[in-house]
Structures are given as C-alpha cells and as structure tokens.
Motif scaffolding. Structure first.
Motif, PDB file in Angstrom:
ATOM      1  N   ILE A 162       0.848  -1.198   0.000  1.00 38.39           N
ATOM      2  CA  ILE A 162       0.000   0.000   0.000  1.00 38.39           C
ATOM      3  C   ILE A 162       0.879   1.242   0.000  1.00 38.39           C
ATOM      4  N   ARG A 163       0.732   2.078  -1.008  1.00 37.41           N
ATOM      5  CA  ARG A 163       1.367   3.393  -1.040  1.00 37.41           C
ATOM      6  C   ARG A 163       0.313   4.398  -0.578  1.00 37.41           C
ATOM      7  N   LYS A 164       0.493   4.917   0.621  1.00 38.33           N
ATOM      8  CA  LYS A 164      -0.562   5.719   1.234  1.00 38.33           C
ATOM      9  C   LYS A 164      -0.757   7.053   0.530  1.00 38.33           C
ATOM     10  N   PHE A 165      -1.992   7.473   0.515  1.00 39.60           N
ATOM     11  CA  PHE A 165      -2.400   8.763  -0.034  1.00 39.60           C
ATOM     12  C   PHE A 165      -2.024   9.851   0.973  1.00 39.60           C
ATOM     13  N   ALA A 166      -1.204  10.792   0.536  1.00 36.81           N
ATOM     14  CA  ALA A 166      -0.760  11.851   1.447  1.00 36.81           C
ATOM     15  C   ALA A 166      -1.899  12.823   1.741  1.00 36.81           C
ATOM     16  N   LYS A 167      -2.221  12.963   3.036  1.00 37.62           N
ATOM     17  CA  LYS A 167      -3.289  13.890   3.405  1.00 37.62           C
ATOM     18  C   LYS A 167      -2.815  15.339   3.324  1.00 37.62           C
ATOM     19  N   LYS A 168      -1.524  15.562   3.568  1.00 37.79           N
ATOM     20  CA  LYS A 168      -0.977  16.907   3.476  1.00 37.79           C
ATOM     21  C   LYS A 168      -0.640  17.217   2.023  1.00 37.79           C
ATOM     22  N   LYS A 169      -1.158  18.319   1.525  1.00 39.48           N
ATOM     23  CA  LYS A 169      -0.931  18.693   0.136  1.00 39.48           C
ATOM     24  C   LYS A 169       0.511  19.160  -0.048  1.00 39.48           C
ATOM     25  N   ILE A 170       1.215  18.495  -0.941  1.00 41.59           N
ATOM     26  CA  ILE A 170       2.607  18.826  -1.196  1.00 41.59           C
ATOM     27  C   ILE A 170       2.701  19.807  -2.362  1.00 41.59           C
ATOM     28  N   THR A 171       3.418  20.896  -2.160  1.00 44.52           N
ATOM     29  CA  THR A 171       3.673  21.864  -3.216  1.00 44.52           C
ATOM     30  C   THR A 171       5.176  21.946  -3.452  1.00 44.52           C
ATOM     31  N   LEU A 172       5.558  22.612  -4.520  1.00 41.84           N
ATOM     32  CA  LEU A 172       6.984  22.790  -4.786  1.00 41.84           C
ATOM     33  C   LEU A 172       7.647  23.618  -3.686  1.00 41.84           C
ATOM     34  N   ASP A 173       6.916  24.566  -3.112  1.00 40.43           N
ATOM     35  CA  ASP A 173       7.465  25.355  -2.005  1.00 40.43           C
ATOM     36  C   ASP A 173       7.717  24.477  -0.780  1.00 40.43           C
ATOM     37  N   VAL A 174       6.788  23.560  -0.500  1.00 40.22           N
ATOM     38  CA  VAL A 174       6.967  22.638   0.622  1.00 40.22           C
ATOM     39  C   VAL A 174       8.176  21.744   0.365  1.00 40.22           C
ATOM     40  N   MET A 175       8.325  21.271  -0.864  1.00 40.23           N
ATOM     41  CA  MET A 175       9.463  20.414  -1.203  1.00 40.23           C
ATOM     42  C   MET A 175      10.783  21.177  -1.054  1.00 40.23           C
ATOM     43  N   ALA A 176      10.767  22.465  -1.375  1.00 39.16           N
ATOM     44  CA  ALA A 176      11.979  23.272  -1.208  1.00 39.16           C
ATOM     45  C   ALA A 176      12.322  23.424   0.271  1.00 39.16           C
ATOM     46  N   ARG A 177      11.301  23.615   1.130  1.00 38.91           N
ATOM     47  CA  ARG A 177      11.545  23.729   2.566  1.00 38.91           C
ATOM     48  C   ARG A 177      12.062  22.419   3.147  1.00 38.91           C
ATOM     49  N   GLN A 178      11.632  21.299   2.575  1.00 38.41           N
ATOM     50  CA  GLN A 178      12.074  19.991   3.044  1.00 38.41           C
ATOM     51  C   GLN A 178      13.421  19.583   2.444  1.00 38.41           C
ATOM     52  N   ASN A 179      13.965  20.432   1.586  1.00 36.94           N
ATOM     53  CA  ASN A 179      15.252  20.166   0.934  1.00 36.94           C
ATOM     54  C   ASN A 179      15.172  19.035  -0.087  1.00 36.94           C
ATOM     55  N   ASN A 180      13.952  18.754  -0.592  1.00 37.60           N
ATOM     56  CA  ASN A 180      13.839  17.824  -1.711  1.00 37.60           C
ATOM     57  C   ASN A 180      14.351  18.475  -2.996  1.00 37.60           C
ATOM     58  N   ILE A 181      14.193  19.789  -3.064  1.00 35.42           N
ATOM     59  CA  ILE A 181      14.688  20.594  -4.170  1.00 35.42           C
ATOM     60  C   ILE A 181      15.163  21.923  -3.578  1.00 35.42           C
ATOM     61  N   SER A 182      15.848  22.713  -4.390  1.00 35.16           N
ATOM     62  CA  SER A 182      16.262  24.048  -3.939  1.00 35.16           C
ATOM     63  C   SER A 182      15.221  25.069  -4.388  1.00 35.16           C
ATOM     64  N   GLU A 183      15.327  26.267  -3.854  1.00 37.77           N
ATOM     65  CA  GLU A 183      14.411  27.341  -4.256  1.00 37.77           C
ATOM     66  C   GLU A 183      14.530  27.620  -5.758  1.00 37.77           C
ATOM     67  N   ALA A 184      15.758  27.575  -6.267  1.00 36.69           N
ATOM     68  CA  ALA A 184      15.960  27.846  -7.695  1.00 36.69           C
ATOM     69  C   ALA A 184      15.329  26.758  -8.550  1.00 36.69           C
ATOM     70  N   VAL A 185      15.492  25.486  -8.141  1.00 42.65           N
ATOM     71  CA  VAL A 185      14.872  24.380  -8.884  1.00 42.65           C
ATOM     72  C   VAL A 185      13.356  24.525  -8.852  1.00 42.65           C
ATOM     73  N   ALA A 186      12.810  24.871  -7.677  1.00 39.94           N
ATOM     74  CA  ALA A 186      11.359  25.052  -7.563  1.00 39.94           C
ATOM     75  C   ALA A 186      10.878  26.139  -8.516  1.00 39.94           C
ATOM     76  N   SER A 187      11.624  27.231  -8.613  1.00 43.64           N
ATOM     77  CA  SER A 187      11.234  28.332  -9.498  1.00 43.64           C
ATOM     78  C   SER A 187      11.224  27.889 -10.955  1.00 43.64           C
ATOM     79  N   VAL A 188      12.248  27.154 -11.369  1.00 43.38           N
ATOM     80  CA  VAL A 188      12.325  26.701 -12.763  1.00 43.38           C
ATOM     81  C   VAL A 188      11.200  25.717 -13.079  1.00 43.38           C
ATOM     82  N   LEU A 189      10.896  24.812 -12.130  1.00 45.31           N
ATOM     83  CA  LEU A 189       9.811  23.851 -12.362  1.00 45.31           C
ATOM     84  C   LEU A 189       8.455  24.548 -12.416  1.00 45.31           C
ATOM     85  N   LYS A 190       8.267  25.585 -11.596  1.00 47.73           N
ATOM     86  CA  LYS A 190       7.019  26.351 -11.659  1.00 47.73           C
ATOM     87  C   LYS A 190       6.879  27.013 -13.031  1.00 47.73           C
TER      88      LYS A 190
END
Length: 488
Positions: free
Chosen positions: A229-257
């Motif tokens: 089972i791959r659980k459904f995330a109840k918390k909505k993940i955004t690129l900004d959240v991923m940047a805060r979690q260090n999954n990506i950098s702010e610059a990467v988030a900007s380019v992906l947006k």
C-alpha cells in the motif's frame, strides 16, 4: 450507497462463517447475553473457541507486548460469540459510530460471561479491533491512520513492514492466518469492482482515500498473500513545501514552476518509491484552473486540485478474458475528449507512442512519469516502449518524435538517508544526427553526511540559458527564468 451496504453485509457474513468454523461445541452453562440496541443483538448459543488455542505464551514479558497479547487472546475468544449474537443485516445498515457503540455493549457482556478481565483502555481497543475487522481493513487500520507511515508492506500473515521517513521498520502487526490476509485483500479489491483469487492472483487497486494498492496472491506469492500500500498523502505537497524539506532548492522550484506555467511537456523519471507521483502532483498545482485536464492511470492516485479534471482508470479483463481497457485505449480516447493537457500516471508500454503523438499535436503541457535511473536512460526506455506498439518505425524517426515531444526531464531518487531529492533537471534540445541532445540545468552534488545521518549536498545550476527561454518570454516569465538559473 446500496452497493456499499451489500459489501458490508457480505463481509459480516464472511466473518460470521469464520467465527462458526472457529468455535468449539457449546460449553455447558454458557449464558446468552442480552445487550445491544436497535436489533443488533440476536440469540446466541454461547459457544466459545477451543480454550487451548491461541493462548499467551507462558512467561512472556509484561508491558506493551503482554498487553497486546491479552487483547488478541480476548479477541480470539470474544469474536465468534459476537458474530453469533449480532444481526448481520441490521449491523450492515448502521453507521460506524453506532455500530461501535452497540458492539461495545455486547463485548462488555461477553467479557463478564467468559470471565475475561480487561481495563477500560484494553476494552476500547478490543472493540476497535472487532469493528475494524467488520468494516475496515482489520490489523492494517492503525497503520493507515498513522500519518508518519508512507508505505505498508504485508508479507504473509506474520510479517508487516512500514516505511517511515524513508526507512523500513518491522511492526508487531499480525493477521490470524493466510485466510485472514486474503479476506482483507478481497475486501480491498471488491470495493473497486475487481477480484483476487487463484485465477486472478495479480491486482492493482486503490483504497477509498486514493492510496495505491498492489496485491499478489498464492500460488504466485509463495509465503502467503502480499499486499503493498502506497498511502495517499493527506498533506498537500507543493513545490514550495518540497523546497523547505530540501527535496529541491528554491531555484529548482522556481524553474519547475515556470516550466509548468509555460506548458512544457515534462517527463518525471525515477525508481520505485522515489516520489515521482508526489512531484507530479506538486507540479500539477501550477496548471491554470481554466484548462481541461484528462488523467490516465492504472489505479487512480493523482490529486489534481483544478475544477475541470476527468479521471480515467484502466480495467482488467474479465474471467472470460473480455472487456480489458488498457492505458493505450484510454490515451486514444482522451484525444477525442478535447483535453488541454493529458497526464499519465505512469508510462510503461505501447501507450508511449500515443502519448508522444498527443504531445506533438497541440496538447502542450502534458506530463507523465516513467521508471528510469537517469534522464538519458529515460529517453532510451521511451524509445523501447514505442517499439512495443508494434509499428515498424525507423529509430531515427522515433528519436525525432521524442525530441520534438519532450521538453524537460526531471530525475528524482530516494537517497540512502531515506530522503527523496531531485538529482537532475535536464532539457531536451533536439537532434544531432541520430542522437537526442540534452543539456543539464541543475544537478545535486553530494558533499558529505551530517551527524543526524542526513546527506549534505547542494543543488547546482549549470548557469546555461535554457532552450525554452523564448517560450518563457512569451508567457512573461523570461526574466524570472534567467534569474532562477543564475544567468544574471
């Protein structure tokens, strides 16, 4: 609503049959309890299971393990009696809270009759276990409610693993036996109109909250039914959240947006459990709410927030081998539905050709995921999938179509510290001879390991001017793109 009620009735009937099989001949002097409201209680013969089975091991340590054994042992004794006393048809029509209340009353009586002593907390847990077996997914319910758990892996009745923070842990959750695991698996697939048995031992399904499920049953699963089972995330993940979690950098988030807003065709590549779907969900939040989006998946799990979304899901063949609807069938049909964007949960076969054709015929901004270990390997796998379509196309023609269709490849991976990170962002430039040319925009560079075991690294920009800069200019995002890339 009627189908859900029929499903609950079927489950309760099945539990009742299991309870009758588990019970021993009626004990002398057992009383028929009275309790329960609104007709839930039915006459009982007071039967109880064999006293010598499933008893706690002598000398077992006290504490959490001993407490759990007391509850499990009590459940083994109480459940068959409960199933004899309730009216299945009435129980199936009750709301979960009301059913839990009435089951609690009957359980209290049975515990007194059987001289089983439990404190208030243990009594509450026992009632919850019984209701979970009746209406939910039995032993898996506490794991599904635990928000720190991202994956649940059942390897037969006595081994259940979970993933927390990217690491696998063995839990103390157990099923009664193989039949119990198979019963839960059947309950999962029945809710989405599928079946699991020896003739159909492989099934992809989903839970009511959208969590993805894969089930493989004997004889293919040698040690018992396996449920992933791959659980459904109840918390909505955004690129900004991923940047805060260090999954990506702010610059990467900007380019992906910017890439998403500019309607680039984006391929997200990565291994199993690397976070491809999570990243796809995050990027899809940048899609304009005025666009019509068609999503195509084997088991629906995308969480698009836009109002105009049409969700399509494949269908396996029937027992007669008829009625199968594949990803390719759905992609072909989606082209007739006037979509602005098409999003494929995962490309894994001949549908790759139809997806490329859609990207090349006015459906800009489409997205999909693919299993690969690098952007270059993703292009090679895409080429191989096109070959699976049966069309004899020259390799140069296939590569040209790929280079024209795909604009950006985002490589994501789960690293050894358990964290998912975007390892590389590559742009497809075009063709040089028979070779697809790409250029890297960002890459993650490993620098060391912290005292907490987390990897330390930096997302480096190559400083190159992206090939889609003119397109970004067209959408009024050219300056932001160059600033994010460090070209200014």
């Amino acid at each position: 609503m009627l189908s859900q009620r029929n499903l609950v009735t079927s489950v309760l009937n099945q539990l009742a049959m299991e309870a009758r099989r588990a019970t021993a001949p009626p004990q002398q002097g057992a009383t028929n309890g009275t309790g329960g409201a609104n007709g839930v209680q039915a006459p009982s013969d007071g039967s109880a299971p064999d006293d010598g089975e499933n008893q706690p091991v002598a000398g077992e340590a006290d504490g959490g393990r001993g407490r759990r054994n007391r509850i499990v042992t009590a459940k083994t004794t109480v459940q068959p009696i409960i199933m004899e006393r309730i009216d299945v048809s009435v129980a199936a029509s009750l709301e979960p809270d009301e059913l839990e209340r009435q089951i609690g009353e009957i359980v209290a009586e049975v515990l007194v009759e059987q001289r089983i002593q439990l404190n208030r907390s243990e009594h509450k847990q026992l009632v919850r276990l019984l209701v979970n077996d009746m209406l939910g997914l039995g032993p898996l319910e506490p794991l599904l409610a635990d928000e720190s758990v991202t994956d649940i892996m059942v390897n037969g009745p006595k081994q259940v693993y979970v993933e927390r923070a990217g690491k696998l842990d063995l839990t103390d959750v157990e099923f009664r036996d193989n039949a119990h695991v198979m019963n839960i698996a059947t309950r999962i697939v029945t809710r989405v109109g599928r079946r699991i048995d020896e003739s159909t031992p492989l099934v992809d399904a989903r839970l009511e909250d959208g969590s993805r499920v894969n089930i493989i049953a004997p004889p293919l699963a040698i040690d018992g039914t396996s449920i992933s089972i791959r659980k459904f995330a109840k918390k909505k993940i955004t690129l900004d959240v991923m940047a805060r979690q260090n999954n990506i950098s702010e610059a990467v988030a900007s380019v992906l947006k910017i890439a998403s807003r500019c309607r680039l065709n984006i391929l997200i590549s990565g291994g199993t459990g690397s976070g491809k779907t999570t990243l796809l969900n995050a990027m899809s939040r940048l899609i304009d709410h005025g666009e019509r989006i068609v999503t195509i998946e084997d088991a629906a799990e995308l969480q698009l927030q836009q109002p105009h979304v049409v969700r399509l899901e494949t269908r396996p063949p029937s027992l007669e081998g008829l009625g199968e609807i594949t990803m390719r069938d759905l992609v072909k049909n989606a082209l007739r539905m006037r979509p602005d964007r098409i999003i494929l949960g995962e490309v894994r076969g001949a549908e790759a050709l139809d997806m490329l054709q859609a990207m090349n015929t006015g459906h800009d901004g489409s997205m999909c995921t693919l299993h690969a270990n690098s952007p270059r390997e993703a292009l090679t796998r895409l080429e191989n999938m096109v070959a699976m379509s049966g069309f004899k196309l020259p390799p140069a023609a296939v590569r040209t179509q790929i280079s024209d269709a795909i604009n950006l490849i985002v490589q994501i991976s789960r690293m050894r510290d358990g964290m998912r990170r975007v390892g590389k962002v590559s742009e497809v430039i075009g063709m040089e001879g028979d070779v697809i040319t790409t250029q890297d925009l960002f890459h993650f560079e490993f620098e060391g390991e912290g005292s907490d075991g987390k990897l330390i690294g930096t997302f480096h920009s190559t400083g190159l001017r992206p090939n889609f800069s003119p397109r970004a200019e067209y959408f009024g995002l050219g300056d932001q793109l160059l600033e994010a890339m460090g070209c200014r």
